[in-house]
Design a protein around this motif. Structure first.
Motif, PDB file in Angstrom:
ATOM      1  N   MET A   1     -32.424  33.744 -76.874  1.00  0.00           N
ATOM      2  CA  MET A   1     -32.590  34.756 -75.837  1.00  0.00           C
ATOM      3  C   MET A   1     -33.818  34.423 -74.989  1.00  0.00           C
ATOM      4  SD  MET A   1     -31.260  37.629 -74.677  1.00  0.00           S
ATOM      5  CE  MET A   1     -30.320  38.304 -76.060  1.00  0.00           C
ATOM      6  N   ARG A   2     -33.660  34.544 -73.677  1.00  0.00           N
ATOM      7  CA  ARG A   2     -34.786  34.388 -72.766  1.00  0.00           C
ATOM      8  C   ARG A   2     -35.200  35.765 -72.243  1.00  0.00           C
ATOM      9  NH1 ARG A   2     -31.358  30.245 -69.475  1.00  0.00           N
ATOM     10  NH2 ARG A   2     -29.823  31.194 -70.857  1.00  0.00           N
ATOM     11  N   PHE A   3     -36.493  35.895 -71.944  1.00  0.00           N
ATOM     12  CA  PHE A   3     -37.039  37.181 -71.520  1.00  0.00           C
ATOM     13  C   PHE A   3     -37.774  37.023 -70.193  1.00  0.00           C
ATOM     14  CE2 PHE A   3     -36.902  37.257 -76.159  1.00  0.00           C
ATOM     15  CZ  PHE A   3     -36.235  38.449 -76.401  1.00  0.00           C
ATOM     16  N   ALA A   4     -37.434  37.906 -69.249  1.00  0.00           N
ATOM     17  CA  ALA A   4     -38.129  37.958 -67.968  1.00  0.00           C
ATOM     18  C   ALA A   4     -38.626  39.380 -67.767  1.00  0.00           C
ATOM     19  CB  ALA A   4     -37.206  37.533 -66.833  1.00  0.00           C
ATOM     20  N   VAL A   5     -39.429  39.572 -66.718  1.00  0.00           N
ATOM     21  CA  VAL A   5     -40.013  40.873 -66.451  1.00  0.00           C
ATOM     22  C   VAL A   5     -39.821  41.197 -64.969  1.00  0.00           C
ATOM     23  CG1 VAL A   5     -42.313  39.935 -65.971  1.00  0.00           C
ATOM     24  CG2 VAL A   5     -42.092  42.283 -66.798  1.00  0.00           C
ATOM     25  N   SER A   6     -39.737  42.478 -64.664  1.00  0.00           N
ATOM     26  CA  SER A   6     -39.526  42.923 -63.287  1.00  0.00           C
ATOM     27  C   SER A   6     -40.796  43.549 -62.730  1.00  0.00           C
ATOM     28  CB  SER A   6     -38.385  43.954 -63.243  1.00  0.00           C
ATOM     29  OG  SER A   6     -38.230  44.483 -61.937  1.00  0.00           O
ATOM     30  N   TYR A   7     -41.079  43.243 -61.456  1.00  0.00           N
ATOM     31  CA  TYR A   7     -42.180  43.904 -60.750  1.00  0.00           C
ATOM     32  C   TYR A   7     -41.571  44.662 -59.574  1.00  0.00           C
ATOM     33  CZ  TYR A   7     -46.696  44.938 -58.691  1.00  0.00           C
ATOM     34  OH  TYR A   7     -47.808  45.598 -58.203  1.00  0.00           O
ATOM     35  N   SER A   8     -41.698  45.985 -59.610  1.00  0.00           N
ATOM     36  CA  SER A   8     -41.106  46.828 -58.576  1.00  0.00           C
ATOM     37  C   SER A   8     -42.210  47.430 -57.711  1.00  0.00           C
ATOM     38  CB  SER A   8     -40.273  47.939 -59.224  1.00  0.00           C
ATOM     39  OG  SER A   8     -39.677  48.755 -58.240  1.00  0.00           O
ATOM     40  N   THR A   9     -42.357  46.931 -56.491  1.00  0.00           N
ATOM     41  CA  THR A   9     -43.420  47.434 -55.617  1.00  0.00           C
ATOM     42  C   THR A   9     -43.270  48.915 -55.273  1.00  0.00           C
ATOM     43  OG1 THR A   9     -42.245  46.622 -53.660  1.00  0.00           O
ATOM     44  CG2 THR A   9     -43.950  45.183 -54.617  1.00  0.00           C
ATOM     45  N   PRO A  10     -42.049  49.498 -55.239  1.00  0.00           N
ATOM     46  CA  PRO A  10     -41.984  50.936 -54.955  1.00  0.00           C
ATOM     47  C   PRO A  10     -42.725  51.788 -55.982  1.00  0.00           C
ATOM     48  CG  PRO A  10     -39.843  49.925 -54.645  1.00  0.00           C
ATOM     49  CD  PRO A  10     -40.715  48.888 -55.260  1.00  0.00           C
ATOM     50  N   TYR A  11     -42.868  51.270 -57.197  1.00  0.00           N
ATOM     51  CA  TYR A  11     -43.500  52.058 -58.258  1.00  0.00           C
ATOM     52  C   TYR A  11     -44.860  51.497 -58.672  1.00  0.00           C
ATOM     53  CZ  TYR A  11     -38.730  53.651 -58.249  1.00  0.00           C
ATOM     54  OH  TYR A  11     -37.511  54.136 -57.836  1.00  0.00           O
ATOM     55  N   TYR A  12     -45.080  50.216 -58.493  1.00  0.00           N
ATOM     56  CA  TYR A  12     -46.348  49.606 -58.904  1.00  0.00           C
ATOM     57  C   TYR A  12     -47.294  49.379 -57.736  1.00  0.00           C
ATOM     58  CZ  TYR A  12     -43.525  48.336 -63.032  1.00  0.00           C
ATOM     59  OH  TYR A  12     -42.717  48.347 -64.135  1.00  0.00           O
ATOM     60  N   GLY A  13     -46.794  49.407 -56.507  1.00  0.00           N
ATOM     61  CA  GLY A  13     -47.646  49.221 -55.346  1.00  0.00           C
ATOM     62  C   GLY A  13     -47.603  47.806 -54.794  1.00  0.00           C
ATOM     63  N   VAL A  14     -48.203  47.653 -53.617  1.00  0.00           N
ATOM     64  CA  VAL A  14     -48.141  46.389 -52.892  1.00  0.00           C
ATOM     65  C   VAL A  14     -49.509  45.709 -52.772  1.00  0.00           C
ATOM     66  CG1 VAL A  14     -46.110  47.081 -51.571  1.00  0.00           C
ATOM     67  CG2 VAL A  14     -48.376  47.570 -50.658  1.00  0.00           C
ATOM     68  N   ASP A  15     -50.462  46.153 -53.575  1.00  0.00           N
ATOM     69  CA  ASP A  15     -51.770  45.502 -53.527  1.00  0.00           C
ATOM     70  C   ASP A  15     -51.631  44.037 -53.951  1.00  0.00           C
ATOM     71  OD1 ASP A  15     -54.342  44.746 -55.416  1.00  0.00           O
ATOM     72  OD2 ASP A  15     -54.877  45.756 -53.547  1.00  0.00           O
ATOM     73  N   PRO A  16     -52.025  43.074 -53.115  1.00  0.00           N
ATOM     74  CA  PRO A  16     -51.796  41.668 -53.438  1.00  0.00           C
ATOM     75  C   PRO A  16     -52.510  41.199 -54.689  1.00  0.00           C
ATOM     76  CG  PRO A  16     -53.187  41.883 -51.483  1.00  0.00           C
ATOM     77  CD  PRO A  16     -52.657  43.236 -51.784  1.00  0.00           C
ATOM     78  N   ASP A  17     -53.738  41.685 -54.913  1.00  0.00           N
ATOM     79  CA  ASP A  17     -54.455  41.277 -56.117  1.00  0.00           C
ATOM     80  C   ASP A  17     -53.744  41.777 -57.374  1.00  0.00           C
ATOM     81  OD1 ASP A  17     -56.419  40.056 -54.572  1.00  0.00           O
ATOM     82  OD2 ASP A  17     -57.620  41.879 -54.451  1.00  0.00           O
ATOM     83  N   ARG A  18     -53.218  42.970 -57.300  1.00  0.00           N
ATOM     84  CA  ARG A  18     -52.505  43.530 -58.453  1.00  0.00           C
ATOM     85  C   ARG A  18     -51.213  42.751 -58.721  1.00  0.00           C
ATOM     86  NH1 ARG A  18     -50.868  49.894 -59.485  1.00  0.00           N
ATOM     87  NH2 ARG A  18     -49.521  49.496 -61.290  1.00  0.00           N
ATOM     88  N   ILE A  19     -50.493  42.392 -57.668  1.00  0.00           N
ATOM     89  CA  ILE A  19     -49.261  41.621 -57.835  1.00  0.00           C
ATOM     90  C   ILE A  19     -49.560  40.277 -58.488  1.00  0.00           C
ATOM     91  CG2 ILE A  19     -47.420  40.419 -56.585  1.00  0.00           C
ATOM     92  CD1 ILE A  19     -47.525  42.736 -54.533  1.00  0.00           C
ATOM     93  N   VAL A  20     -50.576  39.591 -58.008  1.00  0.00           N
ATOM     94  CA  VAL A  20     -50.942  38.294 -58.571  1.00  0.00           C
ATOM     95  C   VAL A  20     -51.369  38.433 -60.024  1.00  0.00           C
ATOM     96  CG1 VAL A  20     -52.695  36.464 -58.493  1.00  0.00           C
ATOM     97  CG2 VAL A  20     -51.497  37.148 -56.409  1.00  0.00           C
ATOM     98  N   ALA A  21     -52.183  39.441 -60.330  1.00  0.00           N
ATOM     99  CA  ALA A  21     -52.644  39.642 -61.703  1.00  0.00           C
ATOM    100  C   ALA A  21     -51.470  39.909 -62.639  1.00  0.00           C
ATOM    101  CB  ALA A  21     -53.647  40.785 -61.755  1.00  0.00           C
ATOM    102  N   PHE A  22     -50.510  40.699 -62.184  1.00  0.00           N
ATOM    103  CA  PHE A  22     -49.323  40.993 -62.991  1.00  0.00           C
ATOM    104  C   PHE A  22     -48.551  39.707 -63.270  1.00  0.00           C
ATOM    105  CE2 PHE A  22     -44.954  42.167 -63.730  1.00  0.00           C
ATOM    106  CZ  PHE A  22     -44.971  43.395 -64.365  1.00  0.00           C
ATOM    107  N   ALA A  23     -48.305  38.921 -62.204  1.00  0.00           N
ATOM    108  CA  ALA A  23     -47.533  37.684 -62.359  1.00  0.00           C
ATOM    109  C   ALA A  23     -48.252  36.679 -63.248  1.00  0.00           C
ATOM    110  CB  ALA A  23     -47.252  37.081 -60.985  1.00  0.00           C
TER     111      ALA A  23
END
Length: 292
Positions: A1-23
């Motif tokens: 089994m492979r596992f991926a994760v979802s990042y949803s900007t409508p709920y987590y926001g569009v702050d670029p630093d936050r997106i990069v940190a999450f990824a």
């Protein structure tokens, strides 16, 4: 089994630093890929099934955001869940996807396409809502044709797209095309996945019997089209709270990949949630094995 994760900007926001940190944290944890959703436009009263979507939800363009993420990461694959294919011109899209794939050194590999469920969104981009399924089928064929074409060019004459001797470079990184997974919750989506897709990623609101029926439809459609039904990947949504026993049950159903949604909205809590999941399933060990 492979596992991926979802990042949803409508709920987590569009702050670029936050997106990069999450990824980056997802990559460090060992997740295979990161998925992003799409809506091109919203409007008051837009609903998906019983759910009304607030028109101010900040859906970013997923391909632009994935390119941004690719520049800040090294290994994690890039995915969409889902890209609204009928609302994009496949000649332009083929170029965009190949460019991201080349610049990310072959990581644009979890592309999942869907038809969209908002008639007003289709109208906004001049697409006939009733014909969007046929348009998507042609778009898949057009992109694959362009990726496979050489310096002599390729031609296509269909209901929605028509051209002669087009040449599209660069090509995807290290292979003839980019995998295309099909998302959706309908039997038509399952058949599309079998006829044209590299995988099927059904929605979350289906009964177990309907899920089995749709997977059988996808595999039958693949066989009828002269394709290997065993090569069809099968992706499903899951929670970060999922247990190993439940993962085994998914695997027994033929699931090859789970995309987990992170429940927390606070960045620190999100990282803790991903870390706990990664530890439970030893994702970092698997990622090191794949890299080796």
């Amino acid at each position: 089994m492979r596992f991926a994760v979802s990042y949803s900007t409508p709920y987590y926001g569009v702050d670029p630093d936050r997106i990069v940190a999450f990824a980056q944290h997802a990559e460090e944890c060992g997740f295979e890929g990161l998925y992003m959703p799409e809506h091109i436009v919203l409007y008051p009263g837009a609903t998906i099934g019983p759910v009304e979507l607030p028109p101010t939800l900040p859906y970013v363009d997923p391909l632009s955001c994935l390119a941004f993420i690719a520049a800040a990461t090294n290994r994690i694959l890039l995915g969409t869940g889902v890209l609204l294919l009928p609302y994009r011109h496949p000649v332009v899209l083929a170029k965009q996807l190949a460019t991201i794939d080349v610049l990310s050194k072959g990581r644009m590999r979890l592309l999942t396409i869907g038809l969209g469920g908002l008639p007003g969104e289709a109208a906004a981009v001049g697409v006939d809502y009733a014909g969007r399924g046929r348009r998507a089928d042609e778009a898949i064929d057009v992109m694959r044709l362009l990726w496979a074409g050489d310096a002599d060019g390729v031609s296509f004459h269909g209901e929605f797209f028509d051209f002669d001797d087009l040449v599209s470079f660069p090509k995807p990184h290290g292979r003839a095309d980019i995998p295309i997974h099909v998302g959706g919750s309908s039997r038509a989506a399952a058949r599309r996945a079998g006829r044209r897709g590299d995988g099927y990623f059904p929605g979350g609101m289906l009964t177990p019997d309907e899920r089995r029926t749709q997977l059988d439809l996808a595999r039958t459609a693949a066989a009828d089209a002269g394709r290997d039904p065993r090569a069809l990947e099968y992706t499903r949504w899951a929670s970060t709270e999922i247990t190993p026993d439940r993962v085994e049950a998914f695997a027994a159903q033929g699931v090859t990949r789970l995309v987990v949604n992170v429940a927390a909205t606070d960045p620190v809590e999100q990282r803790d949630e991903m870390s706990a999941f990664a530890d439970r399933f030893r994702l970092a060990d698997d990622a090191d094995d794949d890299a080796g």
